[in-house]
Design an enzyme around this catalytic site. Structure first.
Site, PDB file in Angstrom:
ATOM      1  N   TYR A  80       0.836  -1.207   0.000  1.00 60.03           N
ATOM      2  CA  TYR A  80       0.000   0.000   0.000  1.00 60.03           C
ATOM      3  C   TYR A  80       0.868   1.253   0.000  1.00 60.03           C
ATOM      4  CZ  TYR A  80      -3.750   3.196   1.321  1.00 60.03           C
ATOM      5  OH  TYR A  80      -4.659   4.226   1.346  1.00 60.03           O
ATOM      6  N   PHE A 132      -9.480  21.019 -23.772  1.00 58.64           N
ATOM      7  CA  PHE A 132      -9.982  19.664 -23.913  1.00 58.64           C
ATOM      8  C   PHE A 132     -11.229  19.583 -23.024  1.00 58.64           C
ATOM      9  CE2 PHE A 132     -10.355  15.168 -22.856  1.00 58.64           C
ATOM     10  CZ  PHE A 132     -10.593  14.711 -24.132  1.00 58.64           C
ATOM     11  N   THR A 133     -12.175  18.710 -23.382  1.00 59.72           N
ATOM     12  CA  THR A 133     -13.477  18.687 -22.688  1.00 59.72           C
ATOM     13  C   THR A 133     -13.336  18.603 -21.157  1.00 59.72           C
ATOM     14  OG1 THR A 133     -13.525  16.320 -23.122  1.00 59.72           O
ATOM     15  CG2 THR A 133     -14.819  17.710 -24.589  1.00 59.72           C
ATOM     16  N   ASP A 223      -0.128  19.884 -20.707  1.00 61.17           N
ATOM     17  CA  ASP A 223      -0.890  18.640 -20.772  1.00 61.17           C
ATOM     18  C   ASP A 223      -0.169  17.752 -21.778  1.00 61.17           C
ATOM     19  OD1 ASP A 223      -2.610  16.567 -21.413  1.00 61.17           O
ATOM     20  OD2 ASP A 223      -4.423  17.794 -21.319  1.00 61.17           O
ATOM     21  N   LYS A 266      -2.976   7.449 -22.575  1.00 60.83           N
ATOM     22  CA  LYS A 266      -2.396   7.805 -23.875  1.00 60.83           C
ATOM     23  C   LYS A 266      -0.874   7.743 -23.771  1.00 60.83           C
ATOM     24  CE  LYS A 266      -6.245  10.877 -25.124  1.00 60.83           C
ATOM     25  NZ  LYS A 266      -6.812  10.593 -26.435  1.00 60.83           N
ATOM     26  N   ARG A 389     -16.795  15.139 -32.447  1.00 59.64           N
ATOM     27  CA  ARG A 389     -16.051  16.211 -31.797  1.00 59.64           C
ATOM     28  C   ARG A 389     -16.518  17.509 -32.425  1.00 59.64           C
ATOM     29  NH1 ARG A 389     -13.247  14.248 -27.142  1.00 59.64           N
ATOM     30  NH2 ARG A 389     -15.423  14.567 -26.717  1.00 59.64           N
ATOM     31  N   PHE A 455     -22.146  14.656 -24.196  1.00 63.19           N
ATOM     32  CA  PHE A 455     -21.806  13.731 -25.282  1.00 63.19           C
ATOM     33  C   PHE A 455     -21.513  12.331 -24.767  1.00 63.19           C
ATOM     34  CE2 PHE A 455     -17.286  13.530 -24.374  1.00 63.19           C
ATOM     35  CZ  PHE A 455     -17.068  14.727 -23.695  1.00 63.19           C
TER      36      PHE A 455
HETATM   37  N1  F0G Z   1      -6.073  15.847 -21.777  1.00 59.07           N
HETATM   38  C1  F0G Z   1      -6.119  15.428 -23.049  1.00 59.07           C
HETATM   39  C2  F0G Z   1      -5.373  16.188 -24.098  1.00 59.07           C
HETATM   40  C3  F0G Z   1      -6.844  14.275 -23.387  1.00 59.07           C
HETATM   41  O1  F0G Z   1      -6.872  13.887 -24.643  1.00 59.07           O
HETATM   42  C4  F0G Z   1      -7.518  13.583 -22.355  1.00 59.07           C
HETATM   43  C5  F0G Z   1      -8.331  12.415 -22.672  1.00 59.07           C
HETATM   44  C6  F0G Z   1      -7.451  14.054 -21.051  1.00 59.07           C
HETATM   45  C7  F0G Z   1      -6.709  15.196 -20.785  1.00 59.07           C
HETATM   46  C8  F0G Z   1      -8.155  13.360 -19.927  1.00 59.07           C
HETATM   47  O2  F0G Z   1      -7.524  12.156 -19.647  1.00 59.07           O
HETATM   48  O3  F0G Z   1      -9.261  10.410 -20.103  1.00 59.07           O
HETATM   49  O4  F0G Z   1      -7.242   9.901 -18.725  1.00 59.07           O
HETATM   50  O5  F0G Z   1      -9.031  11.344 -17.842  1.00 59.07           O
HETATM   51  N2  F0G Z   1      -8.739  12.129 -23.819  1.00 59.07           N
HETATM   52  C9  F0G Z   1      -9.550  10.967 -24.148  1.00 59.07           C
HETATM   53  C10 F0G Z   1      -9.897  10.967 -25.621  1.00 59.07           C
HETATM   54  C11 F0G Z   1     -10.759  10.811 -23.285  1.00 59.07           C
HETATM   55  O6  F0G Z   1     -10.675  10.101 -26.015  1.00 59.07           O
HETATM   56  O7  F0G Z   1      -9.355  11.770 -26.395  1.00 59.07           O
HETATM   57  P1  F0G Z   1      -8.313  10.885 -19.055  1.00 59.07           P
END
Ligand code: F0G
Length: 482
Positions: A80, A132-133, A223, A266, A389, A455
């Protein structure tokens, strides 16, 4: 990297790996695909994977792992606190980014939560190349305001600009002059800018941003979720970096930043995330939130097996022969679609191929979600699952009106080392058929619309029975083919 030349003169990307484990996938008949789409509320996020032939929804957590990553998972130390696995991961990140401090989190948006809660106060402004969303959601929930200051070139769908992800420096200076540096929480740069088509920024641009940040005492946050694609493009496209190794370019980039956070779904091709920090004082401000939201400081909500895979994945992210695979397949796909006159984002970026739904379906108004409609049409035509998108991915304005997106893209992610060239050719073929029959496709409307990140789980229906006509035309053209 040198392109491998073929005697025939053909130009195709060549895989620098071989397949060792496979997963069987299904291709349903077109009628069943239409039924599955209906069941999923015309939202590709809600499809069941057993109904999907090629899953191009995302590259998040679905890139193929290497044999070395799989092997490393067997030696994970699951204590842990104080686990060896954490030490290995932290040391690897220190080696790659040259930053002393590391906080583990369970995925990228968890890093955004921690950074947002720590540094974003109500009324704060966060300039960035593009949002980013999940980033925007975390900034907004803390009362901050996102200011997108991408260069004008970045928003042109077709271009030959090598670095469409660059930030506009005049706009950054303008924002600082207008609001004062005190109002700015930090400046955020996103590598491989996701929502504009996986487009990179240049090392030179980051250097210039750093200079402005230094002048005003601002933090620069990177990021790095899509960093490996961005690194590849910097090496390929930026003259000053041609003779640098990927590791050298990475250290140069990270040396300009105060915080680097990433989704390891990623970057590192496993499942997890992290926040790397240059200074102890900044690290200490965020540290308390890790046990509160993520887990103890030596795992942060990640499985130790995944952490071992990330450690190897970070090494592999520094290998040009490995990170070139995504961009090369995407570039092949984009070039073939351009040859057929199908509107796509150019130049080819990372992450995936982005079809310009605004032009593909120029008869559908943006409040009927052309990119969403195209995603459903492509699934019906092929069993390929992509992602909207565009306007559907935006949040409504406080007065309930639609926030109309700058672009309407159908993203077809190309997870690294997952699909073969014949599968990519199949997608190209079905897109070509759909383009010929684009007049059959019409819009969508919400029947269930969540307030945040709609979405992900919103449900829609077609504005007319156009999907039936599409199935009829498919049968007419393809006979009893799947
Ligand atoms: N920043 C970027 C540039 C991303 O592309 C993503 C995730 C995140 C932050 C958030 O990371 O999903 O690990 O919480 N992109 C995914 C996509 C969801 O499908 O492009 P996460």
């Amino acid at each position: 990297m040198e392109q491998i030349k073929f005697f025939s003169g053909e130009q195709i990307p060549l895989e620098m790996h071989k397949v060792k484990i496979v997963q069987k996938i299904n291709l349903l008949p077109v009628e069943q695909r239409k039924a599955a789409m209906e069941e999923a509320g015309n939202n590709t996020f809600l499809l069941q994977n057993r109904d999907v032939y090629l899953d191009m929804l995302t590259d998040s957590g679905v890139n193929a792992m290497s044999d070395r990553q799989q092997a490393a998972m067997l030696i994970a130390d699951d204590s842990y606190a104080g686990s060896e696995t954490f030490t290995r991961m932290a040391n690897k990140l220190r080696e790659v980014f040259g930053m002393d401090y590391f906080l583990p989190v369970h995925q990228g948006r968890a890093a955004e939560n921690v950074i947002g809660q720590t540094f974003v106060e109500p009324g704060a402004i966060i300039p960035m190349n593009y949002h980013f969303t999940t980033t925007k959601a975390h900034i907004t929930i803390n009362g901050g305001l996102v200011e997108e200051i991408i260069t004008d070139e970045g928003l042109k769908v077709t271009s030959d600009h090598p670095f469409k992800g660059n930030m506009d420096l005049d706009k950054l200076n303008g924002l600082i002059d207008k609001h004062g540096a005190d109002k700015i929480a930090f400046v955020r740069m996103e590598a491989g800018t996701n929502l504009i088509g996986g487009q990179p920024f240049s090392l030179e641009n980051l250097r210039d941003i750093r200079e402005i940040c230094d002048k005003h005492g601002l933090m620069l946050v990177l990021d790095a979720s899509l960093l490996s694609d961005n690194l590849y493009f910097i090496k390929e496209r930026e003259a000053c970096c041609r003779d640098m190794s990927i590791r050298e370019i990475t250290l140069e980039l990270s040396g300009l930043c105060d915080i680097i956070y990433f989704s390891a779904r990623k970057l590192g091709c496993a499942r997890g995330g992290g926040i790397c920090v240059k200074e102890e004082a900044v690290f200490n401000k965020m540290r308390e939130l890790i046990p509160l939201y993520e887990g103890f400081l030596t795992y942060g909500g990640m499985s130790v097996r995944e952490m071992e895979a990330i450690t190897i994945g970070m090494d592999e992210a520094m290998d040009e022969e490995i990170i070139c695979q995504g961009p090369k397949f995407i570039s092949f796909m984009v070039d073939e679609l351009v040859k057929r006159g199908i509107p796509v984002v150019t130049p080819a970026g990372g992450l995936g191929c982005h079809v310009n739904a605004m032009e593909f379906l120029d008869h559908i108004p943006q409040n009927q979600y052309p990119a969403g409609a195209l995603a459903t049409a492509l699934y019906i035509a092929s069993g390929v699952r992509g992602m909207e998108r565009g306007t559907m991915s935006e949040q409504r304005n406080p007065d309930g009106s639609e926030e109309i997106s700058n672009m309407e893209l159908l993203r077809l992610a190309v997870p690294r080392r997952v699909f073969t060239l014949s599968q990519i050719k199949y997608v190209i073929d079905r897109l070509e058929w759909l383009y010929e029959n684009r007049n059959l496709v019409e819009g969508l409307t919400f029947v269930e619309e969540p307030k945040t990140l709609r979405f992900f789980f919103g449900r829609l229906e077609p504005v007319s029975p156009w999907q039936e006509k599409l199935v009829e035309k498919f049968r007419k053209d393809f006979g009893d083919s799947l």
